[in-house]
Design a protein around this motif. Structure first.
Motif, PDB file in Angstrom:
ATOM      1  N   ASN A 116       0.813  -1.212   0.000  1.00 28.69           N
ATOM      2  CA  ASN A 116       0.000   0.000   0.000  1.00 28.69           C
ATOM      3  C   ASN A 116       0.848   1.265   0.000  1.00 28.69           C
ATOM      4  O   ASN A 116       0.372   2.347  -0.356  1.00 28.69           O
ATOM      5  CB  ASN A 116      -0.923  -0.004   1.221  1.00 28.69           C
ATOM      6  N   ASP A 117       2.119   1.150   0.411  1.00 25.64           N
ATOM      7  CA  ASP A 117       3.020   2.304   0.441  1.00 25.64           C
ATOM      8  C   ASP A 117       3.605   2.624  -0.929  1.00 25.64           C
ATOM      9  O   ASP A 117       4.273   3.646  -1.086  1.00 25.64           O
ATOM     10  CB  ASP A 117       4.176   2.044   1.416  1.00 25.64           C
ATOM     11  N   ILE A 118       3.384   1.757  -1.900  1.00 21.62           N
ATOM     12  CA  ILE A 118       3.979   1.941  -3.230  1.00 21.62           C
ATOM     13  C   ILE A 118       2.961   2.561  -4.173  1.00 21.62           C
ATOM     14  O   ILE A 118       1.914   1.988  -4.450  1.00 21.62           O
ATOM     15  CB  ILE A 118       4.477   0.605  -3.802  1.00 21.62           C
ATOM     16  N   ILE A 119       3.284   3.763  -4.662  1.00 23.48           N
ATOM     17  CA  ILE A 119       2.460   4.442  -5.664  1.00 23.48           C
ATOM     18  C   ILE A 119       3.397   4.888  -6.777  1.00 23.48           C
ATOM     19  O   ILE A 119       4.316   5.670  -6.549  1.00 23.48           O
ATOM     20  CB  ILE A 119       1.722   5.660  -5.089  1.00 23.48           C
ATOM     21  N   ILE A 120       3.176   4.383  -7.978  1.00 22.18           N
ATOM     22  CA  ILE A 120       4.071   4.691  -9.096  1.00 22.18           C
ATOM     23  C   ILE A 120       3.293   5.311 -10.256  1.00 22.18           C
ATOM     24  O   ILE A 120       2.090   5.085 -10.399  1.00 22.18           O
ATOM     25  CB  ILE A 120       4.805   3.424  -9.589  1.00 22.18           C
ATOM     26  N   GLU A 145       7.129 -10.544  -2.376  1.00 25.00           N
ATOM     27  CA  GLU A 145       6.051 -11.377  -2.913  1.00 25.00           C
ATOM     28  C   GLU A 145       4.688 -10.697  -2.834  1.00 25.00           C
ATOM     29  O   GLU A 145       3.651 -11.347  -2.686  1.00 25.00           O
ATOM     30  CB  GLU A 145       6.014 -12.745  -2.216  1.00 25.00           C
ATOM     31  N   TRP A 146       4.693  -9.351  -2.944  1.00 21.05           N
ATOM     32  CA  TRP A 146       3.437  -8.622  -3.042  1.00 21.05           C
ATOM     33  C   TRP A 146       2.938  -8.727  -4.478  1.00 21.05           C
ATOM     34  O   TRP A 146       3.723  -8.620  -5.429  1.00 21.05           O
ATOM     35  CB  TRP A 146       3.632  -7.162  -2.652  1.00 21.05           C
ATOM     36  N   LYS A 147       1.674  -8.915  -4.648  1.00 22.31           N
ATOM     37  CA  LYS A 147       1.116  -9.184  -5.971  1.00 22.31           C
ATOM     38  C   LYS A 147       0.657  -7.939  -6.721  1.00 22.31           C
ATOM     39  O   LYS A 147       0.500  -7.969  -7.949  1.00 22.31           O
ATOM     40  CB  LYS A 147      -0.074 -10.149  -5.854  1.00 22.31           C
ATOM     41  N   ALA A 148       0.423  -6.850  -6.006  1.00 22.74           N
ATOM     42  CA  ALA A 148      -0.106  -5.643  -6.634  1.00 22.74           C
ATOM     43  C   ALA A 148       0.431  -4.398  -5.931  1.00 22.74           C
ATOM     44  O   ALA A 148       0.872  -4.461  -4.775  1.00 22.74           O
ATOM     45  CB  ALA A 148      -1.630  -5.654  -6.602  1.00 22.74           C
ATOM     46  N   VAL A 149       0.417  -3.279  -6.634  1.00 19.80           N
ATOM     47  CA  VAL A 149       0.819  -1.992  -6.072  1.00 19.80           C
ATOM     48  C   VAL A 149      -0.211  -0.954  -6.506  1.00 19.80           C
ATOM     49  O   VAL A 149      -1.118  -1.254  -7.279  1.00 19.80           O
ATOM     50  CB  VAL A 149       2.225  -1.562  -6.558  1.00 19.80           C
ATOM     51  N   ARG A 150      -0.050   0.260  -6.021  1.00 17.18           N
ATOM     52  CA  ARG A 150      -0.942   1.336  -6.439  1.00 17.18           C
ATOM     53  C   ARG A 150      -0.249   2.199  -7.486  1.00 17.18           C
ATOM     54  O   ARG A 150       0.986   2.288  -7.515  1.00 17.18           O
ATOM     55  CB  ARG A 150      -1.383   2.159  -5.237  1.00 17.18           C
ATOM     56  N   ALA A 151      -1.052   2.843  -8.346  1.00 16.49           N
ATOM     57  CA  ALA A 151      -0.478   3.588  -9.456  1.00 16.49           C
ATOM     58  C   ALA A 151      -1.355   4.764  -9.855  1.00 16.49           C
ATOM     59  O   ALA A 151      -2.558   4.780  -9.598  1.00 16.49           O
ATOM     60  CB  ALA A 151      -0.284   2.662 -10.656  1.00 16.49           C
ATOM     61  N   VAL A 152      -0.709   5.740 -10.492  1.00 16.64           N
ATOM     62  CA  VAL A 152      -1.378   6.906 -11.060  1.00 16.64           C
ATOM     63  C   VAL A 152      -1.108   6.884 -12.556  1.00 16.64           C
ATOM     64  O   VAL A 152       0.041   6.726 -12.992  1.00 16.64           O
ATOM     65  CB  VAL A 152      -0.821   8.212 -10.451  1.00 16.64           C
ATOM     66  N   VAL A 153      -2.143   7.022 -13.369  1.00 16.40           N
ATOM     67  CA  VAL A 153      -1.989   7.000 -14.820  1.00 16.40           C
ATOM     68  C   VAL A 153      -1.503   8.364 -15.306  1.00 16.40           C
ATOM     69  O   VAL A 153      -2.122   9.398 -15.034  1.00 16.40           O
ATOM     70  CB  VAL A 153      -3.307   6.623 -15.514  1.00 16.40           C
ATOM     71  N   GLU A 154      -0.366   8.351 -16.023  1.00 13.80           N
ATOM     72  CA  GLU A 154       0.260   9.559 -16.538  1.00 13.80           C
ATOM     73  C   GLU A 154       0.590   9.363 -18.014  1.00 13.80           C
ATOM     74  O   GLU A 154       0.302   8.319 -18.607  1.00 13.80           O
ATOM     75  CB  GLU A 154       1.544   9.852 -15.755  1.00 13.80           C
ATOM     76  N   SER A 155       1.224  10.359 -18.612  1.00 16.38           N
ATOM     77  CA  SER A 155       1.706  10.245 -19.990  1.00 16.38           C
ATOM     78  C   SER A 155       3.217  10.400 -19.985  1.00 16.38           C
ATOM     79  O   SER A 155       3.820  10.756 -18.963  1.00 16.38           O
ATOM     80  CB  SER A 155       1.063  11.318 -20.880  1.00 16.38           C
ATOM     81  N   SER A 156       3.837  10.148 -21.133  1.00 14.14           N
ATOM     82  CA  SER A 156       5.293  10.258 -21.217  1.00 14.14           C
ATOM     83  C   SER A 156       5.692  10.638 -22.634  1.00 14.14           C
ATOM     84  O   SER A 156       4.882  10.564 -23.574  1.00 14.14           O
ATOM     85  CB  SER A 156       5.952   8.933 -20.827  1.00 14.14           C
ATOM     86  N   ASP A 157       6.952  11.025 -22.797  1.00 13.10           N
ATOM     87  CA  ASP A 157       7.482  11.293 -24.136  1.00 13.10           C
ATOM     88  C   ASP A 157       7.682   9.971 -24.875  1.00 13.10           C
ATOM     89  O   ASP A 157       7.730   8.897 -24.267  1.00 13.10           O
ATOM     90  CB  ASP A 157       8.811  12.053 -24.034  1.00 13.10           C
ATOM     91  N   VAL A 158       7.849  10.069 -26.192  1.00 17.62           N
ATOM     92  CA  VAL A 158       7.910   8.863 -27.029  1.00 17.62           C
ATOM     93  C   VAL A 158       9.138   8.003 -26.745  1.00 17.62           C
ATOM     94  O   VAL A 158       9.146   6.815 -27.090  1.00 17.62           O
ATOM     95  CB  VAL A 158       7.864   9.224 -28.535  1.00 17.62           C
TER      96      VAL A 158
END
Length: 201
Positions: A116-120, A145-158
């Motif tokens: 839960n502490d991981i947000i990428i 062995e954690w199966k999931a993390v939290r994330a924010v959807v962003e964009s990036s350069d090509v």
């Protein structure tokens, strides 16, 4: 205005917590730091208040989920629109980096205690997601062995697509495929790859 992000974990000019969070910067040689205090909040410290907004912009490239910034007195400096944080499995994540630094793995144990502490930051990609940053945290999730993390959807350069292609050439399709190396080896291999790539482009 020259802004330099500090990438070490021992520097007497900064607090240990901010160093471990990679929230330390030098602006024209003067120290400034941003310490994350919640999923969406952080405190900014430093001498000249006029440069806080520049520091915040730089910091949010790596931590877009932080949307509310305070000064050391608790007054709001800057507030952005709230971002949606979603949970995604590690199997859904395509890395854009090939190595992680074992020294950084040791450091993040100081502030990452659960998945839960991981947000990428991630970007949609062929029904999955490209990880734009936070590969050390992702690999730490693998080790635990954690199966999931939290994330924010962003964009990036090509350029990110070239990094993904290179990762897949190395048979890296999920965070499990990233290789942990020594600090010196990481600096040599990863920084050399980045320097050579951006020298061409």
């Amino acid at each position: 205005m020259e802004i330099q992000r500090i990438d070490t974990y021992a520097d007497s000019r900064f607090s240990e917590c901010a160093l471990f969070q990679h929230g330390c910067f030098l602006v024209e040689g003067k120290p400034y730091e941003i310490e994350i205090i919640s999923d969406f909040e952080a405190v900014v410290r430093g001498e000249e208040k006029e440069v806080y907004l520049k520091i915040i912009e730089e910091f949010r490239f790596y931590a877009p989920h932080i949307t509310k910034f305070y000064n050391s007195r608790g007054n709001i400096i800057k507030e952005y629109s709230t971002v949606f944080i979603k949970t995604i499995s590690l199997e859904e994540i395509q890395p854009s980096q090939f190595y992680v630094d074992e020294e950084k793995i040791f450091a993040i144990q100081k502030f990452v205690h659960s998945a839960n502490d991981i947000i990428i930051p991630v970007m949609p990609y062929k029904g999955r997601y490209i990880s734009l940053d936070g590969h050390t945290r992702l690999y730490y999730a693998v080790l635990n062995e954690w199966k999931a993390v939290r994330a924010v959807v962003e964009s990036s350069d090509v350029y990110i697509f070239d990094f993904v292609k290179e990762a897949q050439k190395r048979e890296i399709y999920t965070p499990q495929g990233i290789k942990m190396v020594s600090h010196s080896e990481y600096e040599k291999k990863w920084y050399q790859f980045c320097d050579e790539y951006f020298k061409i482009y």
